[in-house]
Design a protein around this motif. Structure first.
Motif, mmCIF file in Angstrom:
data_model
loop_
_atom_site.group_PDB
_atom_site.id
_atom_site.type_symbol
_atom_site.label_atom_id
_atom_site.label_comp_id
_atom_site.label_asym_id
_atom_site.label_seq_id
_atom_site.Cartn_x
_atom_site.Cartn_y
_atom_site.Cartn_z
ATOM 1 N N ASP A 24 0.826 -1.208 0.000
ATOM 2 C CA ASP A 24 0.000 0.000 0.000
ATOM 3 C C ASP A 24 0.860 1.259 0.000
ATOM 4 O O ASP A 24 0.588 2.214 -0.726
ATOM 5 N N TYR A 27 2.577 1.655 -3.372
ATOM 6 C CA TYR A 27 1.568 2.096 -4.338
ATOM 7 C C TYR A 27 1.353 3.608 -4.230
ATOM 8 O O TYR A 27 1.360 4.325 -5.233
ATOM 9 N N VAL A 100 -0.820 -3.490 -8.980
ATOM 10 C CA VAL A 100 -1.363 -3.344 -7.623
ATOM 11 C C VAL A 100 -2.888 -3.237 -7.678
ATOM 12 O O VAL A 100 -3.584 -3.865 -6.876
ATOM 13 N N LYS A 101 -3.401 -2.472 -8.635
ATOM 14 C CA LYS A 101 -4.865 -2.354 -8.762
ATOM 15 C C LYS A 101 -5.482 -3.716 -9.047
ATOM 16 O O LYS A 101 -6.527 -4.057 -8.488
ATOM 17 N N HIS A 103 -4.262 -6.599 -8.211
ATOM 18 C CA HIS A 103 -4.123 -7.359 -6.961
ATOM 19 C C HIS A 103 -5.216 -6.969 -5.954
ATOM 20 O O HIS A 103 -5.746 -7.820 -5.250
ATOM 21 N N LYS A 104 -5.540 -5.691 -5.908
ATOM 22 C CA LYS A 104 -6.550 -5.195 -4.976
ATOM 23 C C LYS A 104 -7.964 -5.327 -5.544
ATOM 24 O O LYS A 104 -8.921 -4.875 -4.918
ATOM 25 N N LYS A 105 -8.061 -5.903 -6.761
ATOM 26 C CA LYS A 105 -9.344 -6.090 -7.439
ATOM 27 C C LYS A 105 -10.043 -4.757 -7.726
ATOM 28 O O LYS A 105 -11.244 -4.595 -7.523
ATOM 29 N N TYR A 135 -14.260 -7.660 -9.657
ATOM 30 C CA TYR A 135 -13.695 -6.462 -9.030
ATOM 31 C C TYR A 135 -14.538 -6.018 -7.844
ATOM 32 O O TYR A 135 -15.759 -6.156 -7.856
#
Length: 186
Positions: A24, A27, A100-101, A103-105, A135
């Protein structure tokens, strides 16, 4: 080649963030650096200048970002400069942010319509996309293309859903041409 470079560096940063539980933070720092580079094009010209030695560029990178970013991210930027990959920094950071997006859905949708959508319509499109994908949140980007006539085109990653009237008319035209060709050949 640039894609391979960007994925290699971004994957390494991503894996480090996962292992160190700092994803985080990395990112957020990547987004900050992207904005800084966008707002300061002279900095990139300086870092890409062929007459400035690599060691000087490393010192510049260190002096600009040390104390403002984590040591981890500052070291990452310094590594990019040390390996003479500063020219690829935009694609490296873009790929890292997208990874990262994913990964974070967090989905990124591009919706093109012939007319401006109202806020309730935008919310309905967003809700439908969230309901029909994996998502958990969605970044929505809207554009207008009057040539669509009606309907919409939605792109998420490499997937495209085209329900525009223009595409339907083009399909109908092709079918009619095929029928005419078959009739002429019969």
């Amino acid at each position: 080649m640039a894609k391979l470079v960007s994925t290699t560096y971004a994957d390494a940063l991503f894996e480090t963030g996962i292992e160190e539980n700092t994803l985080d933070n990395l990112y957020d720092e990547a987004l900050s650096v992207q904005q800084i580079l966008k707002d300061n094009p002279d900095f990139s010209r300086l870092m890409n200048h062929p007459k400035i030695l690599k060691e000087e560029k490393e010192q510049i990178m260190e002096s600009v970002f040390k104390g403002r970013l984590s040591d981890e991210f500052t070291g990452f930027l310094r590594l990019i400069v040390a390996n003479k990959r500063y020219a690829d920094i935009d694609s490296i950071l873009d790929y890292f942010v997208l990874k990262v997006k994913e990964h974070k859905k967090i989905g990124i949708a591009y919706v093109t319509t012939p007319l401006e959508l109202t806020e309730p319509q935008k919310e309905a499109v967003k809700k439908k996309l969230l309901d029909t994908t994996d998502y958990v949140s969605m970044e929505m980007n809207y554009a207008i293309d009057e040539s669509l006539i009606g309907g919409m085109v939605i792109r998420i990653g490499d997937r495209v859903v085209d329900s525009s009237i223009r595409t339907k008319l083009e399909g109908l035209k092709k079918e009619l041409n095929d029928i005419q060709l078959k009739a002429a050949n019969a």
